[in-house]
Design a protein around this motif. Structure first.
Motif, PDB file in Angstrom:
ATOM      1  N   LEU A  56       2.929   0.513 -64.630  1.00  0.00           N
ATOM      2  CA  LEU A  56       2.953   1.966 -64.577  1.00  0.00           C
ATOM      3  C   LEU A  56       4.022   2.442 -65.537  1.00  0.00           C
ATOM      4  O   LEU A  56       5.067   1.805 -65.678  1.00  0.00           O
ATOM      5  N   VAL A  57       3.774   3.571 -66.168  1.00  0.00           N
ATOM      6  CA  VAL A  57       4.776   4.231 -66.992  1.00  0.00           C
ATOM      7  C   VAL A  57       5.041   5.582 -66.338  1.00  0.00           C
ATOM      8  O   VAL A  57       4.152   6.438 -66.281  1.00  0.00           O
ATOM      9  N   ILE A  58       6.244   5.743 -65.804  1.00  0.00           N
ATOM     10  CA  ILE A  58       6.615   6.954 -65.091  1.00  0.00           C
ATOM     11  C   ILE A  58       7.265   7.936 -66.063  1.00  0.00           C
ATOM     12  O   ILE A  58       8.114   7.556 -66.876  1.00  0.00           O
ATOM     13  N   ASP A  59       6.867   9.189 -65.974  1.00  0.00           N
ATOM     14  CA  ASP A  59       7.406  10.223 -66.854  1.00  0.00           C
ATOM     15  C   ASP A  59       8.918  10.383 -66.626  1.00  0.00           C
ATOM     16  O   ASP A  59       9.405  10.207 -65.502  1.00  0.00           O
ATOM     17  N   PRO A  60       9.659  10.733 -67.681  1.00  0.00           N
ATOM     18  CA  PRO A  60      11.128  10.842 -67.578  1.00  0.00           C
ATOM     19  C   PRO A  60      11.618  11.714 -66.423  1.00  0.00           C
ATOM     20  O   PRO A  60      12.596  11.364 -65.767  1.00  0.00           O
ATOM     21  N   LEU A  61      10.953  12.803 -66.148  1.00  0.00           N
ATOM     22  CA  LEU A  61      11.364  13.717 -65.089  1.00  0.00           C
ATOM     23  C   LEU A  61      11.446  13.040 -63.721  1.00  0.00           C
ATOM     24  O   LEU A  61      12.265  13.417 -62.882  1.00  0.00           O
ATOM     25  N   TYR A  62      10.625  11.989 -63.503  1.00  0.00           N
ATOM     26  CA  TYR A  62      10.516  11.366 -62.184  1.00  0.00           C
ATOM     27  C   TYR A  62      11.175   9.989 -62.091  1.00  0.00           C
ATOM     28  O   TYR A  62      11.131   9.366 -61.029  1.00  0.00           O
ATOM     29  N   ASP A 125      12.009  -1.104 -64.293  1.00  0.00           N
ATOM     30  CA  ASP A 125      13.005  -0.709 -65.283  1.00  0.00           C
ATOM     31  C   ASP A 125      13.088   0.816 -65.250  1.00  0.00           C
ATOM     32  O   ASP A 125      12.239   1.508 -65.816  1.00  0.00           O
ATOM     33  N   ILE A 126      14.096   1.316 -64.559  1.00  0.00           N
ATOM     34  CA  ILE A 126      14.239   2.762 -64.369  1.00  0.00           C
ATOM     35  C   ILE A 126      14.477   3.468 -65.702  1.00  0.00           C
ATOM     36  O   ILE A 126      13.945   4.552 -65.941  1.00  0.00           O
ATOM     37  N   ASP A 127      15.264   2.866 -66.591  1.00  0.00           N
ATOM     38  CA  ASP A 127      15.604   3.520 -67.858  1.00  0.00           C
ATOM     39  C   ASP A 127      14.377   3.878 -68.691  1.00  0.00           C
ATOM     40  O   ASP A 127      14.338   4.937 -69.322  1.00  0.00           O
ATOM     41  N   GLY A 129      11.238   3.741 -67.285  1.00  0.00           N
ATOM     42  CA  GLY A 129      10.219   4.193 -66.348  1.00  0.00           C
ATOM     43  C   GLY A 129       9.048   3.246 -66.223  1.00  0.00           C
ATOM     44  O   GLY A 129       7.916   3.676 -66.019  1.00  0.00           O
ATOM     45  N   ARG A 130       9.315   1.960 -66.294  1.00  0.00           N
ATOM     46  CA  ARG A 130       8.233   0.962 -66.250  1.00  0.00           C
ATOM     47  C   ARG A 130       8.273   0.176 -64.948  1.00  0.00           C
ATOM     48  O   ARG A 130       9.328  -0.319 -64.544  1.00  0.00           O
ATOM     49  N   ILE A 131       7.110   0.073 -64.319  1.00  0.00           N
ATOM     50  CA  ILE A 131       6.936  -0.724 -63.113  1.00  0.00           C
ATOM     51  C   ILE A 131       5.874  -1.769 -63.413  1.00  0.00           C
ATOM     52  O   ILE A 131       4.721  -1.422 -63.679  1.00  0.00           O
ATOM     53  N   ASP A 132       6.254  -3.031 -63.394  1.00  0.00           N
ATOM     54  CA  ASP A 132       5.301  -4.113 -63.637  1.00  0.00           C
ATOM     55  C   ASP A 132       4.662  -4.543 -62.327  1.00  0.00           C
ATOM     56  O   ASP A 132       5.349  -4.705 -61.312  1.00  0.00           O
ATOM     57  N   LEU A 133       3.344  -4.762 -62.369  1.00  0.00           N
ATOM     58  CA  LEU A 133       2.554  -5.128 -61.201  1.00  0.00           C
ATOM     59  C   LEU A 133       1.793  -6.418 -61.450  1.00  0.00           C
ATOM     60  O   LEU A 133       1.494  -6.748 -62.600  1.00  0.00           O
ATOM     61  N   ASP A 134       1.417  -7.085 -60.371  1.00  0.00           N
ATOM     62  CA  ASP A 134       0.618  -8.306 -60.518  1.00  0.00           C
ATOM     63  C   ASP A 134      -0.786  -7.994 -61.021  1.00  0.00           C
ATOM     64  O   ASP A 134      -1.365  -8.762 -61.778  1.00  0.00           O
TER      65      ASP A 134
END
Length: 174
Positions: A56-62, A125-127, A129-134
């Motif tokens: 997932l790539v989370i937008d900077p605001l969140y 990785d909060i900086d 905005g990346r969440i790695d998933l299986d």
């Protein structure tokens, strides 16, 4: 518009054309290896079997909302299945004997096409905005509505069943 199967029923009004009654925002997007509905796994079990990770790539605001998420082994992801039809209220799955109401199915075609995915959390990785998933069972670019930690103590029910199920379990594919 799409073609309906025998026994299927459409709503009189497409929910997409109705006045807004909520303000759902997308907090990011899913990056997956799946670019067509034909190649996209039909559920999370099938997605895991491919061995293809996703993120997932989370937008900077969140991104600050990710603080502490790394403690979770699994996450629940709510997505917006933006390619799914919203007017189909009774469906006749190809592999089912009888038509079924959308609320008794895991199909993406429904008035509010919200996907529910439980995935193993690999890294955060909060900086950036990346969440790695299986794995994930949606198309690349699918919007993310929310992320929640999965708690086996409250989210799992070993006794849960679906009586008379005549089809394989389906997740939220597009």
């Amino acid at each position: 518009m799409f073609e309906t199967r025998s026994g299927e029923k459409l709503l009189e009004t497409d929910p997409e054309t109705m006045p807004l009654d909520g303000r759902v925002v997308f907090i990011g997007r899913i990056a997956s290896p799946w670019t067509t509905r034909k190649t996209c796994p039909k559920n999370m079990r099938a997605a895991r079997e491919t061995g293809q990770p996703a993120h997932l790539v989370i937008d900077p605001l969140y991104r600050d909302g990710l603080l502490g998420l790394e403690r979770a082994s699994h996450v629940i992801i709510l997505s917006w299945l933006h390619h799914a039809p919203r007017q189909l209220i009774v469906q006749k799955p190809r592999h089912a004997v009888e038509p079924k109401g959308v609320f008794s199915l895991r199909s993406p075609a429904r008035p509010n096409p919200i996907g529910l995915h439980v995935a193993r959390l690999v890294a955060v990785d909060i900086d950036i905005g990346r969440i790695d998933l299986d794995a994930i069972d949606v198309l690349d670019g699918t919007p993310v509505i929310d992320i929640k930690p999965y708690f086996s103590s409250t989210d799992a029910f070993a006794e849960a069943t679906m009586a008379g199920r005549d089809e394989s379990p389906r997740s939220d594919e597009q």
